[in-house]
Structures are given as structure tokens and as C-alpha cells.
Scaffold this active site. Structure first.
Site, PDB file in Angstrom:
ATOM      1  N   HIS A 201    -137.133  26.384 102.605  1.00 11.76           N
ATOM      2  CA  HIS A 201    -136.565  26.656 101.284  1.00 11.76           C
ATOM      3  C   HIS A 201    -135.111  26.231 101.114  1.00 11.76           C
ATOM      4  O   HIS A 201    -134.581  26.271 100.015  1.00 11.76           O
ATOM      5  CB  HIS A 201    -136.716  28.135 100.915  1.00 11.76           C
ATOM      6  CG  HIS A 201    -135.725  29.035 101.602  1.00 11.76           C
ATOM      7  ND1 HIS A 201    -135.954  29.559 102.845  1.00 11.76           N
ATOM      8  CD2 HIS A 201    -134.505  29.477 101.226  1.00 11.76           C
ATOM      9  CE1 HIS A 201    -134.923  30.312 103.208  1.00 11.76           C
ATOM     10  NE2 HIS A 201    -134.023  30.277 102.245  1.00 11.76           N
TER      11      HIS A 201
HETATM   12  C1  UD1 Z   1    -131.696  32.085  97.593  1.00 10.77           C
HETATM   13  C2  UD1 Z   1    -130.390  32.220  98.373  1.00 10.77           C
HETATM   14  C3  UD1 Z   1    -130.639  31.885  99.834  1.00 10.77           C
HETATM   15  C4  UD1 Z   1    -131.786  32.682 100.406  1.00 10.77           C
HETATM   16  C5  UD1 Z   1    -133.009  32.528  99.526  1.00 10.77           C
HETATM   17  C6  UD1 Z   1    -134.073  33.449 100.021  1.00 10.77           C
HETATM   18  C7  UD1 Z   1    -128.281  31.661  97.242  1.00 10.77           C
HETATM   19  C8  UD1 Z   1    -127.236  30.636  97.060  1.00 10.77           C
HETATM   20  N1  UD1 Z   1    -129.388  31.276  97.886  1.00 10.77           N
HETATM   21  O1  UD1 Z   1    -132.063  30.708  97.630  1.00 10.77           O
HETATM   22  O2  UD1 Z   1    -129.466  32.193 100.575  1.00 10.77           O
HETATM   23  O3  UD1 Z   1    -132.062  32.215 101.698  1.00 10.77           O
HETATM   24  O4  UD1 Z   1    -132.677  32.881  98.182  1.00 10.77           O
HETATM   25  O5  UD1 Z   1    -135.334  33.135  99.545  1.00 10.77           O
HETATM   26  O6  UD1 Z   1    -128.107  32.777  96.817  1.00 10.77           O
HETATM   27  N2  UD1 Z   1    -137.474  30.504  91.756  1.00 10.77           N
HETATM   28  C9  UD1 Z   1    -138.652  30.853  91.175  1.00 10.77           C
HETATM   29  N3  UD1 Z   1    -139.010  32.168  91.195  1.00 10.77           N
HETATM   30  C10 UD1 Z   1    -138.258  33.127  91.765  1.00 10.77           C
HETATM   31  C11 UD1 Z   1    -137.054  32.747  92.369  1.00 10.77           C
HETATM   32  C12 UD1 Z   1    -136.668  31.431  92.361  1.00 10.77           C
HETATM   33  O7  UD1 Z   1    -139.387  30.022  90.627  1.00 10.77           O
HETATM   34  O8  UD1 Z   1    -138.658  34.309  91.752  1.00 10.77           O
HETATM   35  C13 UD1 Z   1    -137.076  29.069  91.754  1.00 10.77           C
HETATM   36  C14 UD1 Z   1    -136.161  28.723  90.608  1.00 10.77           C
HETATM   37  O9  UD1 Z   1    -136.571  27.513  90.066  1.00 10.77           O
HETATM   38  C15 UD1 Z   1    -134.797  28.503  91.236  1.00 10.77           C
HETATM   39  C16 UD1 Z   1    -135.158  28.110  92.667  1.00 10.77           C
HETATM   40  O10 UD1 Z   1    -136.397  28.769  92.959  1.00 10.77           O
HETATM   41  O11 UD1 Z   1    -134.055  27.511  90.624  1.00 10.77           O
HETATM   42  C17 UD1 Z   1    -134.124  28.590  93.629  1.00 10.77           C
HETATM   43  O12 UD1 Z   1    -133.831  29.958  93.480  1.00 10.77           O
HETATM   44  P1  UD1 Z   1    -132.367  30.538  93.820  1.00 10.77           P
HETATM   45  O13 UD1 Z   1    -132.359  32.010  93.793  1.00 10.77           O
HETATM   46  O14 UD1 Z   1    -131.331  29.835  92.986  1.00 10.77           O
HETATM   47  O15 UD1 Z   1    -132.122  30.032  95.292  1.00 10.77           O
HETATM   48  P2  UD1 Z   1    -133.063  30.107  96.553  1.00 10.77           P
HETATM   49  O16 UD1 Z   1    -133.351  28.725  96.986  1.00 10.77           O
HETATM   50  O17 UD1 Z   1    -134.200  31.020  96.293  1.00 10.77           O
HETATM   51  N1  UDP Z   2    -140.905  36.425 103.817  1.00  7.88           N
HETATM   52  C1  UDP Z   2    -141.963  37.031 103.149  1.00  7.88           C
HETATM   53  N2  UDP Z   2    -142.884  36.234 102.533  1.00  7.88           N
HETATM   54  C2  UDP Z   2    -142.804  34.883 102.542  1.00  7.88           C
HETATM   55  C3  UDP Z   2    -141.724  34.281 103.231  1.00  7.88           C
HETATM   56  C4  UDP Z   2    -140.785  35.068 103.844  1.00  7.88           C
HETATM   57  O1  UDP Z   2    -142.069  38.257 103.136  1.00  7.88           O
HETATM   58  O2  UDP Z   2    -143.675  34.234 101.954  1.00  7.88           O
HETATM   59  C5  UDP Z   2    -139.896  37.277 104.467  1.00  7.88           C
HETATM   60  C6  UDP Z   2    -139.613  36.946 105.898  1.00  7.88           C
HETATM   61  O3  UDP Z   2    -140.536  37.568 106.756  1.00  7.88           O
HETATM   62  C7  UDP Z   2    -138.206  37.505 106.060  1.00  7.88           C
HETATM   63  C8  UDP Z   2    -137.590  37.218 104.716  1.00  7.88           C
HETATM   64  O4  UDP Z   2    -138.676  37.071 103.810  1.00  7.88           O
HETATM   65  O5  UDP Z   2    -138.238  38.905 106.247  1.00  7.88           O
HETATM   66  C9  UDP Z   2    -136.768  35.977 104.792  1.00  7.88           C
HETATM   67  O6  UDP Z   2    -136.462  35.533 103.531  1.00  7.88           O
HETATM   68  P1  UDP Z   2    -136.122  34.025 103.190  1.00  7.88           P
HETATM   69  O7  UDP Z   2    -136.671  33.130 104.226  1.00  7.88           O
HETATM   70  O8  UDP Z   2    -136.538  33.818 101.793  1.00  7.88           O
HETATM   71  O9  UDP Z   2    -134.525  34.042 103.204  1.00  7.88           O
HETATM   72  P2  UDP Z   2    -133.442  33.893 104.362  1.00  7.88           P
HETATM   73  O10 UDP Z   2    -133.716  34.895 105.417  1.00  7.88           O
HETATM   74  O11 UDP Z   2    -133.490  32.489 104.846  1.00  7.88           O
HETATM   75  O12 UDP Z   2    -132.150  34.149 103.646  1.00  7.88           O
END
Ligand code: UD1
Ligand code: UDP
Length: 351
Positions: A201
Site C-alpha cells: 500500500h
Molecule cells: C495511510 C497512511 C499510512 C498508513 C496507511 C494504512 C498517511 C500519510 N498515510 O495511507 O501511513 O500506512 O494509511 O493503511 O497518513 N481509500 C479508499 N477507502 C478508504 C481509505 C482510502 O478507497 O477507506 C483510498 C482513497 O482513494 C485514498 C487512498 O486510498 O486516496 C489512500 O488513502 P490515504 O488515507 O490517503 O492513504 P493510505 O495510502 O491509506
Molecule cells: N490488516 C488488516 N486487514 C488487511 C490488511 C492489514 O486487518 O486487509 C492489519 C494488519 O494485520 C495490521 C494493520 O492492519 O494490524 C496494518 O495496517 P496497514 O498495513 O494498513 O498500515 P501500516 O501498519 O503499514 O501503517
């Protein structure tokens, strides 16, 4: 004590669950969800499965650029903090929701407690690195999961109110591991240790077509079933870059925490750019290949259970083969005993 907690993204729901449980036994909490993550399978499912109380407020931020997200969060958090008048603002991890909470607390003179303080990738191109540096430098209480994190803070001149408490994600894992059991095997028709589990991601791996293409090509060369719960950022970018998934990659929608723990514990290998999943793989004694150029969780690498390989085809394939053939015999406890949440609440009470 009146505590205002701020979360917004998937890993923060997992981190807050064990803390909330302890906190609410004897204190008042106002829980604010920024709305950074909003899909049912990225948000609601974690509240349901982990028994996290319904947020008192959802700021409804949603998908915006990093700067716009933080700006909108700040504007909406300010009146909420002023109305609640907390003794503490508690923030988690390194997302935009963390940064916004930190800045609002500092500006309004409310002490901020940062859970998962001191983590560093030393890669300033990651938005998370800036978020956590700022959050640490404006926080009053810093709760570190590891000694490495404590040392990172010392190196930046932060030594007051730094507490090595262990990792709250391990609290969550220990509290839910048994409940998770084999549920994912039945749900997805899998047998133990017959598949790899992958998640992707990070912007560096998804926004870049070259990086994503290389990772998928490496997955194809591994010639093993790879179960891939697809983060929306990955799903959208596979489509945007016109890529197709190799036949051995089985993409599924994001799964809930219990399914994820179950999927991880039965996987033969984890391939990921997630922070949380690297630690969970370690805690469940599953070897990990990290699809990044660096990691904050360096202890897993030093222990021989994690290989940091970037988004290079040969390095991923080689890393996976090495991880499978050279699993270390030793498996020290790196991230605590499951009492981090209890310690955090006790320290907040004392301060
Ligand atoms: C965010 C965090 C990252 C974390 C990740 C966990 C920041 C800068 N990044 O990244 O540190 O590791 O979450 O998963 O805060 N989207 C959906 N549905 C949702 C959420 C997101 O469709 O429920 C899509 C949207 O198009 C959005 C993209 O995912 O633009 C990214 O979402 P965003 O929260 O901006 O950043 P993440 O990549 O999820
Ligand atoms: N996770 C989850 N479902 C998924 C993918 C990840 O429950 O489909 C959980 C994972 O086990 C961990 C957390 O989400 O506990 C990690 O989140 P993510 O990878 O989105 O963010 P990061 O830790 O990189 O910030």
C-alpha cells in the site's frame, strides 16, 4: 482524567483498541475518528471486531491530498478539542491523523501523548517520517515500543517523559490471536503453510507503475499461491497503471483484523510494505520479506526473521528463497509482553 483520542486510519484502530479498553475502566474518553479511512472494510469492521467504542465524532475527511487532509483535520479538530477541554490528547503512529492531532494539541496547549513514538525510517520522502518527527517533537509524553525508538529520540535531543512501554499492537495480537484461530482457512479455502500472504500500500510501491510492476513480476516468479488482501490504494493503482495480477496471486478485498491474524499465522511467508504486518509476522514466527528500502522495525531484521529487499524483482525472489530456507532457530521477544496499554494509562495517570 479526560482524554481525547484521535485515530483515522486502519492501523490506528488496531492500536487504540487495547488502550481504550484499559483507559475507559477508570477515565473519561472522547474518541475522534478523522474519517481518513472510511470504507466498511477499512474502518467499521475493526470497531466491531475489536469492541472499540463508537467514535464520539467522525470528521469525515476522506480521500484528499496529504496537505489537504491535514489542513481539514486541523480545522475540524480545533473546535472539538476546545469544547471537550481534555487533560491529554492521545495520538497513534504516523499518519496524517497523527500529525493533525499533534499540531492541534500543541497550538491549544493541551499536552499530547504519542503512542508509538521514536520510530524512524530515515527516509524523508515518506510522509509518515515527517508526521512522526513533528509529532514526537511537539509531544509531552512519548511512548516507545522499542529501545531503538528511545535511542532515536535521544539522538534528536528528546529525553524527557520518554517511556519504553512495549508495543500496543502486540497487546492487540495477544488479546485476539486465539479468537482468530483458523477462521481464515475455512473462509478462504486454504491449508496451513501452503500459501504466502502479501500486502502492498505504500505510495512508493503503488503510485509508481514501475515499482508495482516489478513486485507483481517477482510474485509471479515465486510460483506459490499468494493471498493478497488489496488496500484500496493498491487496487486503484493496478487499474490506473493497466497492470494485471499474475495467476498465482489471489487478490481479495481488505480483510478484518481477525481474518488477517488468522491468515498471517498460517502463512508460510509474508511479503509486505506494511509496518504493522512486519511485527505481526515476527510475533507469529512467520518469516517476512519487506518490500521497502528500509524499515523502522530493525529488530526483526537483526533477529534474522525479516529481509528488506525494496521493489527489485531479483531481490524479492532471492529474499523470499532465503527467508524460506534460513529460518532462525532463535525467536526473542522484541516487542513486549502485551502490557503496553496498561503501562501507557498508568504513566498518563502519574504525569
Ligand atoms: C495511510 C497512511 C499510512 C498508513 C496507511 C494504512 C498517511 C500519510 N498515510 O495511507 O501511513 O500506512 O494509511 O493503511 O497518513 N481509500 C479508499 N477507502 C478508504 C481509505 C482510502 O478507497 O477507506 C483510498 C482513497 O482513494 C485514498 C487512498 O486510498 O486516496 C489512500 O488513502 P490515504 O488515507 O490517503 O492513504 P493510505 O495510502 O491509506
Ligand atoms: N490488516 C488488516 N486487514 C488487511 C490488511 C492489514 O486487518 O486487509 C492489519 C494488519 O494485520 C495490521 C494493520 O492492519 O494490524 C496494518 O495496517 P496497514 O498495513 O494498513 O498500515 P501500516 O501498519 O503499514 O501503517
Amino acid at each position: 482524567m479526560r482524554v481525547l483520542s484521535i485515530v483515522g486510519a486502519r492501523p490506528q484502530f488496531i492500536k487504540i483498541a487495547p488502550v481504550c479498553r484499559v483507559l475507559r475502566q477508570r477515565h473519561e474518553e472522547c474518541l475522534i475518528h478523522t474519517g481518513q479511512h472510511y470504507d466498511v472494510d477499512m474502518s467499521d469492521i475493526f470497531f466491531e471486531e475489536l469492541g472499540i467504542p463508537k467514535p464520539d465524532m467522525n470528521l469525515g475527511i476522506g480521500a484528499l491530498s496529504n496537505l489537504e487532509q491535514v489542513a481539514q483535520m486541523i480545522l475540524r479538530l480545533q473546535p472539538a478539542v476546545q469544547a471537550y477541554q481534555p487533560d491529554w490528547i492521545v495520538i497513534y503512529g504516523d499518519t496524517n491523523s497523527t500529525l493533525a492531532g499533534a499540531l492541534v494539541g500543541r497550538a491549544l496547549n493541551v499536552p499530547v501523548a504519542h503512542v508509538e513514538a521514536g520510530l524512524r525510517s530515515f527516509n524523508r520522502a515518506m510522509p509518515e517520517e515527517n508526521n512522526r518527527i513533528v509529532a514526537d517533537h511537539v509531544s509531552t509524553a512519548l511512548f516507545c515500543p522499542t529501545q531503538t525508538a528511545v535511542e532515536n529520540l535521544t539522538n534528536e535531543g528528546i529525553s524527557e517523559n520518554v517511556f519504553l512501554v512495549g508495543d500496543v499492537m502486540i497487546d492487540a495480537l495477544l488479546q485476539n490471536r486465539e479468537r482468530a484461530g483458523d477462521r481464515a482457512l475455512t473462509a478462504y479455502g486454504l491449508t496451513p503453510k501452503s500459501y504466502f500472504l502479501a500486502t502492498i500500500h505504500r505510495p512508493a510501491n503503488t503510485d509508481s507503475a514501475d515499482a508495482l510492476r516489478a513486485i507483481l513480476a517477482a510474485f509471479e516468479q515465486l510460483e506459490t499461491l499468494i493471498v493478497l488482501p488489496a488496500h484500496p490504494r493498491m487496487r486503484k493503482n493496478v487499474e490506473a497503471h493497466g497492470l494485471t495480477l499474475p495467476a498465482n496471486v489471489r487478490a481479495i478485498p481488505p480483510v478484518g483484523y481477525l481474518d488477517m491474524i488468522s491468515l498471517t499465522s498460517h502463512a508460510r511467508l509474508v511479503l509486505t510494505d506494511s509496518g504493522g504486518l512486519q511485527k505481526e509476522a515476527y510475533a507469529l514466527a512467520v518469516p517476512c520479506v519487506t518490500l521497502r528500502d528500509e524499515t523502522e522495525w530493525t529488530e526483526t531484521v537483526a533477529a534474522g526473521w525479516n529481509r528488506v529487499v525494496g521493489a527489485d524483482i531479483a531481490a524479492i525472489v532471492d529474499g523470499a528463497h532465503q527467508a524460506l530456507s534460513r529460518t532462525p532457530a532463535a525467536h526473542p521477544n522484541l516487542y513486549g509482553d502485551g502490557s503496553a496499554s496498561m503501562r501507557i494509562v498508568q504513566v498518563l495517570e502519574q504525569l
